[in-house]
Design a protein around this motif. Structure first.
Motif, short mmCIF file in Angstrom:
data_model
loop_
_atom_site.label_atom_id
_atom_site.label_comp_id
_atom_site.label_asym_id
_atom_site.label_seq_id
_atom_site.Cartn_x
_atom_site.Cartn_y
_atom_site.Cartn_z
N VAL A 1 0.82 -0.11 -7.11
CA VAL A 1 -0.12 -0.35 -5.81
C VAL A 1 -0.42 0.86 -4.99
CG1 VAL A 1 -0.44 -1.55 -3.84
CG2 VAL A 1 0.27 -2.68 -5.87
N SER A 2 -1.49 1.13 -4.60
CA SER A 2 -1.87 2.26 -3.94
C SER A 2 -2.20 2.06 -2.60
CB SER A 2 -2.90 3.28 -4.70
OG SER A 2 -2.27 3.87 -5.91
N LEU A 3 -2.15 2.97 -1.60
CA LEU A 3 -2.82 2.82 -0.16
C LEU A 3 -3.47 4.00 -0.03
CD1 LEU A 3 -2.91 0.98 2.06
CD2 LEU A 3 -1.02 1.85 3.20
N GLN A 4 -4.79 3.80 0.07
CA GLN A 4 -5.52 5.14 0.69
C GLN A 4 -5.68 5.29 1.76
OE1 GLN A 4 -6.58 8.06 -1.53
NE2 GLN A 4 -7.14 8.78 0.64
N MET A 5 -4.95 6.32 2.71
CA MET A 5 -5.28 6.04 4.06
C MET A 5 -6.15 7.49 4.60
SD MET A 5 -1.57 5.29 5.01
CE MET A 5 -0.84 7.00 4.54
N ASN A 6 -7.31 7.14 5.34
CA ASN A 6 -8.01 8.08 5.70
C ASN A 6 -8.32 8.20 7.03
OD1 ASN A 6 -8.98 8.81 2.87
ND2 ASN A 6 -10.37 7.34 2.84
N ASN A 7 -8.77 9.34 7.64
CA ASN A 7 -8.90 9.37 9.00
C ASN A 7 -7.72 9.22 9.81
OD1 ASN A 7 -10.31 9.97 11.47
ND2 ASN A 7 -11.24 8.05 11.67
N LEU A 8 -6.67 9.62 9.35
CA LEU A 8 -5.24 9.34 9.89
C LEU A 8 -5.25 9.57 11.56
CD1 LEU A 8 -2.93 10.02 7.03
CD2 LEU A 8 -3.15 7.94 8.26
N ARG A 9 -4.52 8.84 12.20
CA ARG A 9 -4.35 9.21 13.71
C ARG A 9 -2.98 9.14 14.04
NH1 ARG A 9 -8.03 3.67 14.98
NH2 ARG A 9 -9.97 4.23 14.32
N PRO A 10 -2.61 9.77 15.02
CA PRO A 10 -0.88 9.66 15.38
C PRO A 10 -0.24 8.48 15.50
CG PRO A 10 -2.31 11.42 16.80
CD PRO A 10 -3.22 10.71 16.13
N GLU A 11 -1.03 7.42 15.96
CA GLU A 11 -0.72 6.25 16.12
C GLU A 11 -0.23 5.41 14.84
OE1 GLU A 11 -3.29 7.02 17.44
OE2 GLU A 11 -4.92 5.62 17.37
N ASP A 12 -0.52 6.15 13.50
CA ASP A 12 -0.42 5.81 12.36
C ASP A 12 1.03 6.22 11.74
OD1 ASP A 12 -3.58 6.35 11.43
OD2 ASP A 12 -2.82 4.33 11.72
N THR A 13 1.85 7.06 12.51
CA THR A 13 3.05 7.54 12.06
C THR A 13 4.05 6.53 12.14
OG1 THR A 13 2.59 9.71 13.21
CG2 THR A 13 4.98 9.20 13.15
N ALA A 14 4.80 6.40 10.87
CA ALA A 14 5.86 5.41 10.65
C ALA A 14 6.42 5.49 9.42
CB ALA A 14 5.18 3.95 10.98
N PRO A 15 7.51 4.96 9.16
CA PRO A 15 7.91 4.86 7.74
C PRO A 15 6.87 3.57 7.02
CG PRO A 15 9.66 3.84 8.98
CD PRO A 15 8.53 4.67 9.83
N TYR A 16 6.45 3.71 5.79
CA TYR A 16 5.83 2.58 5.30
C TYR A 16 6.51 1.99 4.25
CZ TYR A 16 1.41 3.97 8.05
OH TYR A 16 0.70 4.05 8.85
N HIS A 17 6.29 1.06 4.24
CA HIS A 17 7.15 0.26 3.10
C HIS A 17 6.29 -0.84 2.30
CE1 HIS A 17 11.40 1.04 4.74
NE2 HIS A 17 10.45 0.89 5.94
N CYS A 18 6.40 -0.63 0.85
CA CYS A 18 5.66 -1.85 0.08
C CYS A 18 6.53 -3.02 0.03
CB CYS A 18 5.02 -1.41 -1.16
SG CYS A 18 6.38 -1.00 -2.39
N ALA A 19 6.05 -4.29 -0.30
CA ALA A 19 6.83 -5.39 -0.48
C ALA A 19 5.97 -6.36 -1.41
CB ALA A 19 6.93 -5.88 1.07
N ALA A 20 6.87 -6.87 -2.27
CA ALA A 20 6.08 -7.88 -3.24
C ALA A 20 6.80 -9.33 -3.12
CB ALA A 20 6.24 -7.14 -4.70
N THR A 21 6.01 -10.00 -3.67
CA THR A 21 6.42 -11.69 -3.79
C THR A 21 5.65 -12.53 -4.93
OG1 THR A 21 7.06 -13.54 -2.45
CG2 THR A 21 4.97 -12.71 -2.03
N GLY A 22 6.24 -13.31 -5.38
CA GLY A 22 5.50 -14.18 -6.51
C GLY A 22 4.54 -14.94 -5.51
N SER A 23 3.45 -15.41 -6.31
CA SER A 23 2.41 -15.75 -5.57
C SER A 23 1.98 -17.12 -6.24
CB SER A 23 1.16 -14.90 -5.93
OG SER A 23 -0.13 -15.36 -5.30
N VAL A 24 1.20 -18.23 -5.36
CA VAL A 24 0.95 -19.31 -5.86
C VAL A 24 -0.39 -19.43 -6.57
CG1 VAL A 24 2.12 -20.57 -3.87
CG2 VAL A 24 -0.34 -20.02 -3.57
N SER A 25 -1.01 -18.29 -6.58
CA SER A 25 -2.42 -18.25 -6.98
C SER A 25 -2.67 -16.57 -7.52
CB SER A 25 -3.61 -18.84 -6.21
OG SER A 25 -4.03 -18.01 -5.39
N TYR A 26 -3.75 -16.61 -8.32
CA TYR A 26 -4.17 -15.21 -8.42
C TYR A 26 -4.86 -14.53 -7.36
CZ TYR A 26 -3.65 -16.98 -13.50
OH TYR A 26 -2.94 -17.07 -14.63
#
Length: 127
Positions: free
Chosen positions: A79-104
């Motif tokens: 999974v990719s996250l394309q981040m454009n026009n970044l701002r100082p307030e976007d500063t943070a550690p970024y975590h991905c998370a996953a879970t089983g899903s009830v539907s597609y």
């Protein structure tokens, strides 16, 4: 069990772009809904973006809508996250998370809905 590893975080100037990656192993990736979250120091964890199992449904926080784009390649367990026009307030550690899903096409935007988490990748945006 699912193992998630994020990469792609870096120091970038305001207005710049980054592409984060989340690679999964340990379970059939195409059965999982995936989200990205961030938590700046002193702040609560914040939802950023989510994508359904089949990639057909995406959802974004208002703060990143129009600037960030989430996508997935199930053949590569990625999974990719394309981040454009970044701002100082976007500063943070970024975590991905996953879970089983009830539907597609289901997506989730509460952190408590996710079962598996990566260690995070740091994004720093200088002004």
């Amino acid at each position: 069990q699912v193992q998630l590893v994020e990469s792609g975080g870096s120091l970038v100037q305001a207005g710049g772009s980054l592409r984060l990656s989340c690679t999964a192993s340990g379970r059939t990736f195409s059965n999982l809904a995936v989200g990205w979250f961030r938590q700046a120091p002193g702040k609560e964890r914040e939802f950023v973006a989510a994508i359904s199992q089949n990639g057909a449904t995406t959802y974004y926080a208002d703060s990143v809508k129009g600037r960030f784009s989430i996508s997935r390649d199930n053949a590569k367990n990625l999974v990719s996250l394309q981040m454009n026009n970044l701002r100082p307030e976007d500063t943070a550690p970024y975590h991905c998370a996953a879970t089983g899903s009830v539907s597609y096409s289901a997506i989730y935007y509460y952190d408590k809905q996710y079962s598996y988490w990566g260690q995070g990748t740091q994004v720093t945006v200088s002004s």
